[in-house]
Design a protein around this motif. Structure first.
Motif, PDB file in Angstrom:
ATOM      1  N   GLU A 199       0.837  -1.209   0.000  1.00  0.00           N
ATOM      2  CA  GLU A 199       0.000   0.000   0.000  1.00  0.00           C
ATOM      3  C   GLU A 199       0.865   1.249   0.000  1.00  0.00           C
ATOM      4  O   GLU A 199       0.549   2.239  -0.686  1.00  0.00           O
ATOM      5  N   PHE A 221      -7.346   0.402   0.023  1.00  0.00           N
ATOM      6  CA  PHE A 221      -6.487   0.506  -1.156  1.00  0.00           C
ATOM      7  C   PHE A 221      -6.956  -0.536  -2.165  1.00  0.00           C
ATOM      8  O   PHE A 221      -7.482  -1.587  -1.758  1.00  0.00           O
ATOM      9  N   LEU A 258      -6.530   3.273  -4.355  1.00  0.00           N
ATOM     10  CA  LEU A 258      -7.159   4.560  -4.065  1.00  0.00           C
ATOM     11  C   LEU A 258      -7.974   5.108  -5.237  1.00  0.00           C
ATOM     12  O   LEU A 258      -8.178   6.319  -5.336  1.00  0.00           O
TER      13      LEU A 258
END
Length: 338
Positions: free
Chosen positions: A152, A184, A186
């Motif tokens: 992430e 995530f 995004l």
């Protein structure tokens, strides 16, 4: 005066009211004029003069800055592309900018302050400038999107493999301890952003960018005028309103761009013994001119200290380096012609 460019702009002041304005550039006998006329007021309209002078580059810089201010306020042009530069952004850059915009609106201040405290401590221990470790923009992204895993973390713009390997463990220790309501990847951010607010924010970024360019351009003009008038570094510092370090960087840029700064160098080195200047020059010949510290140690010794600090000595090294680079560039250019 001859008008060489004109554009009409409008802005929605309310649901039933639209404001209009006119932007123009004129020229007369080598003097450029730049102005804005607002048609939204009841009384007779008057031109607001943004610039009047002989420099096209300065006028263009003022134009871009002031226009960005107006467009950040909501004005939109009849003719597009009026910044006279490439306005379109690659899709990837646009997505990154949207993440930045969102992070400025929805940051977690507590986590942001923790990250700033981490940066201060690490900056001190590593003796590096804070911005080298992480920019404010990156800390905002971290504090907003709160990555929990290395995978992430790498999805945030500005985080590459190197930064992640060096500082990722520290960052994740802070961000993974905070609860979050999003996931995530995004891609969801795009739908959370108001397009008009995002566009106004983009123009605000342009405004800041052009303001820096304008300040730099005006400082260069003051610097050139001051050097010609025989001002020394301290007087130039007061005239330009910057630190001696920033001033010296600007002097180096002027020399690189082909302007003569020799008058200032002669004045500043006038209090430095000639044999000392020659030792510095010889050290550059032997060690090269990329790093200053080896040259300082070569000339003054590894244990050298000065009561007032080493700033003055580094200034002189940089001024002599300007001469050194000028001479060796000239020699290289002559050799290339044979």
């Amino acid at each position: 005066m001859q008008i060489v460019f004109m554009n009409r702009l409008s802005k929605n002041a309310s649901s039933d009211q639209e404001l209009f304005a006119q932007l123009w550039i004129g020229e007369e006998e080598g003097v450029w004029s730049l102005g804005w006329k607002d048609f939204s007021i009841a009384e007779e309209t008057v031109d607001n003069i943004w610039y009047e002078g002989g420099s096209w580059s300065e006028m263009l810089c003022v134009y871009r800055h002031e226009l960005a201010v107006k467009m950040g306020e909501g004005y939109r042009p009849l003719i597009e592309g009026i910044f006279h530069e490439e306005d379109s952004l690659p899709n990837r850059n646009t997505e990154h900018l949207k993440l930045q915009f969102y992070s400025e609106q929805h940051g977690n201040e507590k986590i942001y302050e923790e990250l700033c405290a981490w940066r201060r401590g690490r900056s001190s221990s590593e003796r590096k400038a804070p911005y080298i470790l992480a920019s404010n923009r990156l800390l905002r992204l971290l504090s907003t999107f709160l990555p929990y895993t290395p995978e992430e973390l790498l999805q945030l713009p500005g985080v590459g493999q190197g930064k992640a390997a060096q500082y990722g463990t520290d960052w994740l220790a802070i961000t993974s301890a905070a609860p979050r309501e999003h996931q995530f990847p995004l891609s969801w951010v795009h739908n959370e952003i108001d397009d008009e607010s995002f566009v106004s924010w983009l123009y605000k970024q342009k405004e800041l960018k052009y303001k820096k360019q304008l300040e730099r351009l005006r400082m260069r003009r003051l610097l050139l005028q001051g050097i010609e008038c025989g001002l020394d570094m301290e007087q130039l510092k007061e005239e330009c309103g910057v630190s001696r370090r920033d001033l010296l960087e600007a002097v180096e840029e002027l020399e690189k761009d082909g302007y003569s700064v020799e008058k200032l160098i002669v004045q500043e080195l006038g209090r430095m013994p000639q044999n000392e200047q020659e030792e510095v020059w010889n050290a550059y010949v032997e060690l090269g001119d990329v790093f200053l510290k080896p040259v300082l140690y070569k000339v003054y010794g590894n244990e050298f200290t000065a009561p007032g600090g080493l700033d003055l000595y580094y200034e002189r090294l940089r001024l002599i380096r300007i001469r050194f680079r000028r001479e060796y560039t000239d020699v290289s250019a002559i050799a290339a012609n044979y």
